[in-house]
Design a protein around this motif. Structure first.
Motif, mmCIF file in Angstrom:
data_model
loop_
_atom_site.group_PDB
_atom_site.id
_atom_site.type_symbol
_atom_site.label_atom_id
_atom_site.label_comp_id
_atom_site.label_asym_id
_atom_site.label_seq_id
_atom_site.Cartn_x
_atom_site.Cartn_y
_atom_site.Cartn_z
ATOM 1 N N ALA A 1 32.850 116.698 -25.823
ATOM 2 C CA ALA A 1 31.662 115.842 -25.793
ATOM 3 C C ALA A 1 31.920 114.557 -25.012
ATOM 4 N N VAL A 2 33.068 113.937 -25.247
ATOM 5 C CA VAL A 2 33.405 112.697 -24.542
ATOM 6 C C VAL A 2 33.606 112.969 -23.055
ATOM 7 N N ALA A 3 34.243 114.090 -22.744
ATOM 8 C CA ALA A 3 34.475 114.433 -21.338
ATOM 9 C C ALA A 3 33.156 114.598 -20.590
ATOM 10 N N ARG A 4 32.182 115.229 -21.240
ATOM 11 C CA ARG A 4 30.874 115.405 -20.592
ATOM 12 C C ARG A 4 30.152 114.070 -20.446
ATOM 13 N N GLN A 5 30.169 113.277 -21.503
ATOM 14 C CA GLN A 5 29.422 112.019 -21.494
ATOM 15 C C GLN A 5 29.995 111.020 -20.497
ATOM 16 N N GLU A 6 31.309 110.902 -20.465
ATOM 17 C CA GLU A 6 31.952 109.878 -19.648
ATOM 18 C C GLU A 6 32.457 110.405 -18.305
#
Length: 221
Positions: free
Chosen positions: A61-66
């Motif tokens: 999730a963090v990889a996609r968002q950031e």
């Protein structure tokens, strides 16, 4: 003799009788004696499996968002699984700014450096301090923006590898490009709720596993 459930056919209908067999009753009696030990084993497995699940989904999730490589995010996550009798697992997430060079594969051009969809005009990709190359910019550059270089501070060349360093006796101070992770902080409570739901689901599976193990005669935790 193990009877268990049975059926009877009569002229006007059929009767189904549901009851545990002698073997099942014995297994349940043995399981009841082992409930504390079996329950503890089920809880340990459930918590540790949920930690792994949370680590995987949080990093994605963090990889996609950031727009950060998943591998770089995973390096910021540290699991502390259940050990001994303490039924508590933890997942630590470091949210200090991440070096931009670790978010993807930096590409140098004549006008700057691009990586993971971000562009740093006037910057260069070079090993200035430490063993690895990073993305740097001279603070005197017209393209320097503090927002692209968070957590920067002026230090001596012999100082820490993060933030600004002084090149050539402080005549050309440099700043390292980093990516802020502050935007992931509001999602912590959401991830906790999802993990709590997942834990309940896995707990049911693990308790059922312990019960079926005893019913099949494998009465060891």
């Amino acid at each position: 003799m193990s009877v268990g459930s049975f059926s009877e056919s009569k002229r006007n209908g059929g009767m189904l009788t549901i009851q545990p067999s002698t073997a099942h009753l014995q297994a349940m009696a043995e399981f009841a004696k082992q409930v504390p030990k079996a329950a503890a084993a089920a809880q340990r497995r459930a918590i540790n499996k949920t930690l792994n699940w949370l680590r995987t989904h949080t990093s994605r999730a963090v990889a996609r968002q950031e727009r950060i490589a998943v591998g770089a995010v995973r390096q910021r996550l540290r699991s502390y699984p259940v050990t001994g009798s303490a039924m508590r697992g933890k997942l630590w997430f470091g949210i200090n700014p991440l070096e931009a060079s670790r978010t993807g594969r930096p590409r140098q051009s004549g006008t700057g450096v691009s990586v993971a969809g971000r562009r740093y005009r006037g910057a260069f990709h070079k090993r200035v301090y430490g063993a690895n190359a990073d993305i740097w910019i001279r603070t005197a550059s017209k393209h320097f923006s503090a927002g692209d270089y968070p957590d920067s501070r002026v230090t001596a060349r012999r100082g820490g590898s993060s933030g600004w360093i002084a090149e050539n006796d402080s005549r050309f101070p440099l700043a390292k490009a980093k990516v802020s992770l502050e935007d992931v902080r509001p999602h912590f409570e959401t991830w906790v709720r999802r993990a709590d739901e997942r834990l309940l689901e896995v707990l049911k599976q693990e308790f059922n596993y312990e019960l079926h193990k005893y019913l099949k005669g494998g009465g060891r935790v």
